[in-house]
Design a protein around this motif. Sequence first.
Motif, PDB file in Angstrom:
ATOM      1  N   HIS A   1      16.668   4.019   4.061  1.00  0.00           N
ATOM      2  CA  HIS A   1      15.078   3.999   3.413  1.00  0.00           C
ATOM      3  C   HIS A   1      15.496   3.290   2.505  1.00  0.00           C
ATOM      4  CE1 HIS A   1      14.972   6.542   7.286  1.00  0.00           C
ATOM      5  NE2 HIS A   1      15.386   7.202   6.774  1.00  0.00           N
ATOM      6  N   GLN A   2      15.949   4.229   1.295  1.00  0.00           N
ATOM      7  CA  GLN A   2      15.880   3.478  -0.207  1.00  0.00           C
ATOM      8  C   GLN A   2      16.159   1.982  -0.887  1.00  0.00           C
ATOM      9  OE1 GLN A   2      18.103   7.150  -1.279  1.00  0.00           O
ATOM     10  NE2 GLN A   2      16.878   8.258  -0.628  1.00  0.00           N
ATOM     11  N   LYS A   3      17.502   2.412  -0.148  1.00  0.00           N
ATOM     12  CA  LYS A   3      17.500   0.507   0.140  1.00  0.00           C
ATOM     13  C   LYS A   3      16.717  -0.361   0.470  1.00  0.00           C
ATOM     14  CE  LYS A   3      22.432   1.391  -0.373  1.00  0.00           C
ATOM     15  NZ  LYS A   3      23.438   0.958   0.206  1.00  0.00           N
ATOM     16  N   LYS A   4      15.958  -0.316   1.748  1.00  0.00           N
ATOM     17  CA  LYS A   4      15.166  -0.974   2.628  1.00  0.00           C
ATOM     18  C   LYS A   4      13.806  -0.956   1.053  1.00  0.00           C
ATOM     19  CE  LYS A   4      15.336  -0.229   7.105  1.00  0.00           C
ATOM     20  NZ  LYS A   4      15.263   0.331   8.194  1.00  0.00           N
ATOM     21  N   ALA A   5      13.253   0.418   0.776  1.00  0.00           N
ATOM     22  CA  ALA A   5      12.219   0.018  -0.428  1.00  0.00           C
ATOM     23  C   ALA A   5      12.840  -0.778  -1.473  1.00  0.00           C
ATOM     24  CB  ALA A   5      11.872   1.382  -0.978  1.00  0.00           C
ATOM     25  N   LEU A   6      14.119  -0.407  -1.807  1.00  0.00           N
ATOM     26  CA  LEU A   6      14.474  -1.994  -3.115  1.00  0.00           C
ATOM     27  C   LEU A   6      14.178  -2.672  -2.690  1.00  0.00           C
ATOM     28  CD1 LEU A   6      15.729  -2.083  -5.886  1.00  0.00           C
ATOM     29  CD2 LEU A   6      18.239  -1.305  -5.026  1.00  0.00           C
TER      30      LEU A   6
ATOM     31  N   LYS B   1       1.149  -0.853  -0.130  1.00  0.00           N
ATOM     32  CA  LYS B   1      -0.421  -0.079   0.618  1.00  0.00           C
ATOM     33  C   LYS B   1       1.124   0.880  -0.188  1.00  0.00           C
ATOM     34  CE  LYS B   1      -3.638  -2.109  -0.175  1.00  0.00           C
ATOM     35  NZ  LYS B   1      -4.654  -1.982  -1.380  1.00  0.00           N
ATOM     36  N   PHE B   2       0.247   2.224  -0.570  1.00  0.00           N
ATOM     37  CA  PHE B   2       0.960   3.753  -1.435  1.00  0.00           C
ATOM     38  C   PHE B   2       0.554   4.611  -0.055  1.00  0.00           C
ATOM     39  CE2 PHE B   2       1.799   3.056  -5.616  1.00  0.00           C
ATOM     40  CZ  PHE B   2       2.955   2.031  -5.527  1.00  0.00           C
ATOM     41  N   SER B   3      -0.672   4.272   0.704  1.00  0.00           N
ATOM     42  CA  SER B   3      -1.049   4.865   2.060  1.00  0.00           C
ATOM     43  C   SER B   3      -0.621   4.690   3.148  1.00  0.00           C
ATOM     44  CB  SER B   3      -2.539   5.062   1.613  1.00  0.00           C
ATOM     45  OG  SER B   3      -3.018   3.501   2.258  1.00  0.00           O
ATOM     46  N   GLU B   4      -1.046   5.781   4.406  1.00  0.00           N
ATOM     47  CA  GLU B   4      -0.456   5.853   5.297  1.00  0.00           C
ATOM     48  C   GLU B   4      -0.618   4.780   5.805  1.00  0.00           C
ATOM     49  OE1 GLU B   4      -0.842   9.225   9.464  1.00  0.00           O
ATOM     50  OE2 GLU B   4      -1.809   8.974   7.785  1.00  0.00           O
ATOM     51  N   GLY B   5       0.743   4.108   6.276  1.00  0.00           N
ATOM     52  CA  GLY B   5       0.227   2.927   7.769  1.00  0.00           C
ATOM     53  C   GLY B   5       1.075   1.880   6.392  1.00  0.00           C
ATOM     54  N   GLY B   6       1.139   1.584   5.052  1.00  0.00           N
ATOM     55  CA  GLY B   6       2.026   0.705   4.919  1.00  0.00           C
ATOM     56  C   GLY B   6       3.113   1.667   4.788  1.00  0.00           C
ATOM     57  N   TYR B   7       3.946   0.135   4.938  1.00  0.00           N
ATOM     58  CA  TYR B   7       5.596   0.166   4.517  1.00  0.00           C
ATOM     59  C   TYR B   7       6.053   1.281   3.756  1.00  0.00           C
ATOM     60  CZ  TYR B   7       9.955  -1.794   5.075  1.00  0.00           C
ATOM     61  OH  TYR B   7      11.442  -2.289   4.924  1.00  0.00           O
ATOM     62  N   LEU B   8       5.525   1.084   2.382  1.00  0.00           N
ATOM     63  CA  LEU B   8       6.590   2.139   2.019  1.00  0.00           C
ATOM     64  C   LEU B   8       6.505   3.611   2.265  1.00  0.00           C
ATOM     65  CD1 LEU B   8       6.016  -0.115  -1.730  1.00  0.00           C
ATOM     66  CD2 LEU B   8       8.544   0.583  -0.597  1.00  0.00           C
ATOM     67  N   ARG B   9       5.068   3.619   2.829  1.00  0.00           N
ATOM     68  CA  ARG B   9       4.873   5.313   2.800  1.00  0.00           C
ATOM     69  C   ARG B   9       5.592   5.689   3.835  1.00  0.00           C
ATOM     70  NH1 ARG B   9       0.195   8.454   2.573  1.00  0.00           N
ATOM     71  NH2 ARG B   9       0.735   9.891   4.167  1.00  0.00           N
ATOM     72  N   LYS B  10       5.866   4.448   5.186  1.00  0.00           N
ATOM     73  CA  LYS B  10       6.679   4.437   6.451  1.00  0.00           C
ATOM     74  C   LYS B  10       8.119   4.871   5.805  1.00  0.00           C
ATOM     75  CE  LYS B  10       7.748   2.802  11.165  1.00  0.00           C
ATOM     76  NZ  LYS B  10       9.261   3.437  10.846  1.00  0.00           N
ATOM     77  N   LEU B  11       8.901   4.716   4.756  1.00  0.00           N
ATOM     78  CA  LEU B  11       9.731   4.246   4.312  1.00  0.00           C
ATOM     79  C   LEU B  11      10.253   5.672   3.921  1.00  0.00           C
ATOM     80  CD1 LEU B  11      11.486   1.137   2.371  1.00  0.00           C
ATOM     81  CD2 LEU B  11      11.749   2.344   5.434  1.00  0.00           C
ATOM     82  N   MET B  12       8.643   6.229   2.979  1.00  0.00           N
ATOM     83  CA  MET B  12       9.569   7.528   2.649  1.00  0.00           C
ATOM     84  C   MET B  12       9.442   7.865   3.501  1.00  0.00           C
ATOM     85  SD  MET B  12       7.515   9.632  -0.602  1.00  0.00           S
ATOM     86  CE  MET B  12       5.991  10.248   0.837  1.00  0.00           C
ATOM     87  N   ASP B  13       8.106   8.179   4.313  1.00  0.00           N
ATOM     88  CA  ASP B  13       8.031   9.020   5.350  1.00  0.00           C
ATOM     89  C   ASP B  13       9.449   9.431   6.070  1.00  0.00           C
ATOM     90  OD1 ASP B  13       5.624  10.194   4.088  1.00  0.00           O
ATOM     91  OD2 ASP B  13       4.809   9.098   5.777  1.00  0.00           O
TER      92      ASP B  13
END
Length: 276
Positions: free
Chosen positions: A246-251, A185-197
Amino acid sequence: MKKNILILFMLISQSCNDLPNYEVCQSEMCNYLIENSSYVHEINGFYIVSSDEIPTKEYGFNHTSIDVFNKVIKLFGSFLDQDNDGNIDQQYLQLSTGLSGNLAFVIGHRDFVDEITHKTERKYGVYGMGFFSDSWPYVPTYDGTDFLVNELNSSMWRPEHFDASWEETFHTITEAYNRIDKDFKFSEGGYLRKLMDDDISDGTYDISEQNNLENGNYDNVTAVNEYIHQIWQINFSGQSDILNVHQKKALDFMVQKGVPMTVNPEYKFIIGERIK
């Protein structure tokens, strides 16, 4: 004279037989797209459509709408066929189903794209990802590697001389994951959203400049999809070492989830079929 008439009749008959068979449509939305678009391609119920409007020449290429349309078909084919054998990979059958059930890809000038995507979303519940050919760069020579980047610190970053068709097709792929995988998910609470935040909170990534340019309408959901595309693009170019923690975790997360991590700029197969 009769012989000439017969030959003419045969040529006309053959020409008519070569026209697309619109009876392949199995849905009301398909018929709508056929009636309102110049070109239509289907991949297992996922539609790629285009107007015949002339694309912008601002970026130095005198290409046609069919050039962009055909390139997009090849990009989607390559994303779904990572082993380059001309068939959708077994591991991407669910992704293909996610695309067909939730999304369409629409190419053309902004008015055309807005009209088609508005209709598909409101009437058929299908989100149309748009490619604005009157303003966005289509660069057929782009191969995703010929650039250098020192850090990823802004949503505004793009490779020099990049081709937006790569970005928008990738966004469509990840938007499908967003809709079929609750962990993506891209919404609040999603893992990828948390990494960007977290990246933003640490002062190592910024979306405020783009938000200001878009008069406050750059939402965080869209920002996440663009964030992971930037990360994917940098990794594709062989420069993942410049990504921050953060970006490496997203990758790593994208790799773990099986997101197609490569695309073949010279992909030679056609996945699906053109129906108009």
